[in-house]
Design a protein around this motif. Structure first.
Motif, short mmCIF file in Angstrom:
data_model
loop_
_atom_site.label_atom_id
_atom_site.label_comp_id
_atom_site.label_asym_id
_atom_site.label_seq_id
_atom_site.Cartn_x
_atom_site.Cartn_y
_atom_site.Cartn_z
N ILE A 263 12.94 0.48 5.41
CA ILE A 263 14.01 1.50 4.57
C ILE A 263 13.98 1.14 3.12
O ILE A 263 14.37 0.11 2.86
CB ILE A 263 15.20 1.73 5.22
CG1 ILE A 263 15.32 2.29 6.67
CG2 ILE A 263 16.25 2.67 4.54
CD1 ILE A 263 16.37 2.32 7.53
N ASP A 264 13.51 2.22 2.45
CA ASP A 264 13.72 1.92 0.96
C ASP A 264 14.98 2.71 0.50
O ASP A 264 16.18 1.97 0.03
CB ASP A 264 12.51 2.59 0.29
CG ASP A 264 12.47 2.46 -1.17
OD1 ASP A 264 13.23 1.46 -1.66
OD2 ASP A 264 11.62 2.94 -2.06
N ASN A 265 15.04 3.90 0.03
CA ASN A 265 16.35 4.47 -0.52
C ASN A 265 16.74 5.65 0.38
O ASN A 265 17.51 6.34 -0.43
CB ASN A 265 16.15 4.89 -1.97
CG ASN A 265 14.74 5.79 -2.16
OD1 ASN A 265 14.26 6.04 -1.46
ND2 ASN A 265 14.59 6.37 -3.25
N LYS A 266 16.04 6.13 1.25
CA LYS A 266 16.52 7.37 2.00
C LYS A 266 16.59 6.87 3.51
O LYS A 266 15.68 6.01 4.01
CB LYS A 266 15.47 8.58 1.76
CG LYS A 266 15.54 9.17 0.55
CD LYS A 266 14.84 10.34 0.40
CE LYS A 266 14.71 11.07 -0.98
NZ LYS A 266 14.20 10.05 -2.05
N VAL A 267 17.59 7.57 4.26
CA VAL A 267 17.45 7.19 5.61
C VAL A 267 17.91 8.67 6.20
O VAL A 267 18.33 9.52 5.65
CB VAL A 267 18.79 6.54 6.04
CG1 VAL A 267 18.43 4.80 5.58
CG2 VAL A 267 19.85 6.73 5.61
N SER A 268 17.63 8.93 7.50
CA SER A 268 18.05 10.03 8.31
C SER A 268 19.19 9.54 9.10
O SER A 268 19.44 8.48 9.69
CB SER A 268 16.84 10.34 9.42
OG SER A 268 15.81 10.71 8.44
N LEU A 269 20.17 10.37 9.44
CA LEU A 269 21.24 10.30 10.17
C LEU A 269 21.49 11.25 11.05
O LEU A 269 21.11 12.19 11.28
CB LEU A 269 22.60 10.30 9.25
CG LEU A 269 22.67 9.46 7.94
CD1 LEU A 269 24.26 9.83 7.23
CD2 LEU A 269 22.61 7.95 8.48
N GLU A 270 21.93 10.78 12.42
CA GLU A 270 22.22 11.50 13.50
C GLU A 270 23.60 11.03 14.18
O GLU A 270 23.91 9.80 14.09
CB GLU A 270 21.25 11.50 14.71
CG GLU A 270 19.64 11.77 14.26
CD GLU A 270 18.84 11.84 15.49
OE1 GLU A 270 19.24 11.31 16.61
OE2 GLU A 270 17.80 11.98 15.20
N PHE A 271 24.24 12.24 14.53
CA PHE A 271 25.48 12.03 15.27
C PHE A 271 25.55 12.46 16.66
O PHE A 271 25.25 13.76 16.77
CB PHE A 271 26.75 12.46 14.30
CG PHE A 271 28.09 12.30 15.07
CD1 PHE A 271 28.65 11.05 15.44
CD2 PHE A 271 28.99 13.54 15.42
CE1 PHE A 271 29.73 10.93 16.11
CE2 PHE A 271 30.24 13.36 16.22
CZ PHE A 271 30.68 12.23 16.36
N ASP A 272 25.81 11.78 17.76
CA ASP A 272 25.53 12.12 19.07
C ASP A 272 26.88 12.41 19.71
O ASP A 272 26.92 12.79 20.94
CB ASP A 272 24.75 11.21 20.03
CG ASP A 272 25.28 10.00 20.20
OD1 ASP A 272 26.51 9.77 19.73
OD2 ASP A 272 24.62 8.94 20.82
N GLY A 273 27.93 12.36 18.96
CA GLY A 273 29.22 12.63 19.58
C GLY A 273 29.97 11.47 19.88
O GLY A 273 31.31 11.69 19.83
#
Length: 293
Positions: A263-273
């Motif tokens: 990972i450099d300077n961006k990430v993806s986020l997820e929230f599963d509850g």
């Protein structure tokens, strides 16, 4: 005991501007014994200097007990350094006067504060295990003994807060353990709040709480496990590691996680509850994921 919020320190010269702290947040409870760790240039010594009244913040808030260190006058700062905080340097030449005995060294800050008390100075040296070395001079004491004298000196005027900058950095493991045991005794028996700055992550074994600083910000904490269970890794054995989230929701992901996921300077986020999952942009589900909370 200590409250830092959005703490900023900028050093300026004619040609360059260095941001040593960039919005650091920190809370330390009264009576706590904790360590601040970080690599060279992380901002840990800058923080300690500001807590000790040796350097002035550029912005933000730093409160120690009743003292707002962003607003104190020079006269108040002298009183603060004399009566509220004790400071211990790694370099013993900054702690001790070489031509004085151990006892005389402990008496000096008392005399400067108009409260000379020889019986108390002797008692402090007994507390740090040097009751038989009262009249020894610097060249007659080992490195560990000199550092214990420095602790007695720092306690001479009954400070509420004891700050130590790399106090075991030049000591061997056995002597380092002896010095840390003195800090623990002072913390538990005298109720003094102890903050130790170090690059030595093995101190996580020896204090109740460790705060890691990276790039001028608080990044992670190690808290001692109440059940006493030992973790499998060497660093933080018996401690649980946490990422620190500041008041606006920012956190620093440990560097080893970022490297492992490329990972450099961006990430993806997820929230599963139930949890937040971080993974590289466009990564497929199930690949290169890391749960952070």
């Amino acid at each position: 005991m200590i409250h830092c919020e959005g703490l900023v320190k900028i050093y300026k010269t004619e040609d360059i501007e260095v941001v040593a702290l960039q919005g650091l947040n920190l809370e330390v409870k009264k009576g706590e014994m904790m360590a601040i760790i970080g690599t060279s240039g992380s901002g840990k010594s800058t923080l300690l200097n500001m807590l000790g009244g040796l350097d002035h913040p550029s912005a933000g808030k730093v409160q120690v007990g009743e003292w707002d260190l962003l607003k104190v006058t020079e006269e108040q700062l002298v009183e603060y350094k004399r009566n509220t905080v004790g400071f211990i340097w790694q370099n013993n030449a900054r702690n001790l006067i070489p031509y004085l005995t151990a006892l005389e060294n402990v008496e000096v800050p008392m005399m400067l504060n108009g409260k000379h008390d020889r019986a108390k100075a002797i008692h402090l040296l007994e507390i740090v295990g040097l009751g038989e070395r009262l009249h020894s001079k610097l060249n007659q004491l080992s490195g560990g003994e000199q550092q214990r004298v420095a602790i007695a000196i720092a306690l001479a005027n009954d400070p509420q807060l004891l700050l130590a900058d790399e106090p075991t950095g030049s000591l061997d493991t056995t002597t380092s353990d002896q010095v840390m045991n003195v800090f623990r005794h002072v913390n538990q028996e005298m109720g003094v709040t102890v903050v130790i700055v170090t690059h030595d992550q093995s101190l996580a074994y020896k204090v109740d709480r460790v705060v890691a600083i990276r790039d001028g910000l608080t990044s992670t904490e190690f808290l001692r496990r109440e059940d006493g269970e030992q973790s499998s890794d060497g660093v933080g054995a018996g401690h649980e590691q946490y990422a620190v989230v500041d008041k606006v929701g920012r956190l620093q992901i440990p560097e080893e996680y970022l490297r492992a996921l490329h990972i450099d300077n961006k990430v993806s986020l997820e929230f599963d509850g139930e949890k937040i999952v971080i993974h590289p942009p466009h990564a497929l589900h199930g690949k290169a994921e890391e749960t952070v909370s």
